[in-house]
Design a protein around this motif. Sequence first.
Motif, short mmCIF file in Angstrom:
data_model
loop_
_atom_site.label_atom_id
_atom_site.label_comp_id
_atom_site.label_asym_id
_atom_site.label_seq_id
_atom_site.Cartn_x
_atom_site.Cartn_y
_atom_site.Cartn_z
N GLU A 56 0.83 -1.20 0.00
CA GLU A 56 0.00 0.00 0.00
C GLU A 56 0.87 1.25 0.00
O GLU A 56 1.96 1.27 0.55
CB GLU A 56 -0.95 0.04 1.20
CG GLU A 56 -0.28 0.36 2.52
CD GLU A 56 -1.26 0.53 3.67
OE1 GLU A 56 -2.36 -0.06 3.63
OE2 GLU A 56 -0.92 1.25 4.60
N CYS A 106 -5.42 5.84 -0.69
CA CYS A 106 -4.58 4.66 -0.47
C CYS A 106 -4.57 3.83 -1.75
O CYS A 106 -5.63 3.47 -2.27
CB CYS A 106 -5.15 3.85 0.69
SG CYS A 106 -4.24 2.34 1.03
N MET A 118 -3.72 0.35 -3.53
CA MET A 118 -3.56 -1.06 -3.16
C MET A 118 -3.35 -1.88 -4.43
O MET A 118 -3.93 -1.59 -5.47
CB MET A 118 -4.82 -1.56 -2.44
CG MET A 118 -5.17 -0.80 -1.17
SD MET A 118 -4.11 -1.18 0.22
CE MET A 118 -4.53 -2.87 0.54
#
Length: 127
Positions: free
Chosen positions: A37, A51, A53
């Motif tokens: 991440e 974020c 991912m």
Amino acid sequence: MAVSLHHIVVDAHDLPGLADFWCRVLDWRILSQKPREVVIGPDEFAPTGICFMPVSDRKTVKNRLHFDLAPDDQEAEVERLLALGARRVDIGQGDRVGWVVLADPEGNEFCVLRPKTSLISFRDAPS
């Protein structure tokens, strides 16, 4: 019970690359970088960040959620974003809209709006 939005999570193949693109777009910085991440935000005390991912599958359809950017000068901002690696995309928006649809380097669509003052006059214009 109180709740707040913490992160908006974006699936990505190149986490550092996409995080860097959005940092340059928003004038944010990387707050945390781990193998699985990367988190960006305006600063470490901001209530919400983005974020990134990892995913293995490729994006194949239009996003169900996207960012709307509100610049002071739409044309100049579109040119700046294209220079950063964005590209123009057609998702069926037509010619008579007050926004420009772009995609980030991994194909995630986002919109660049007209300044609010011009949105008012655009809405009042005859069809």
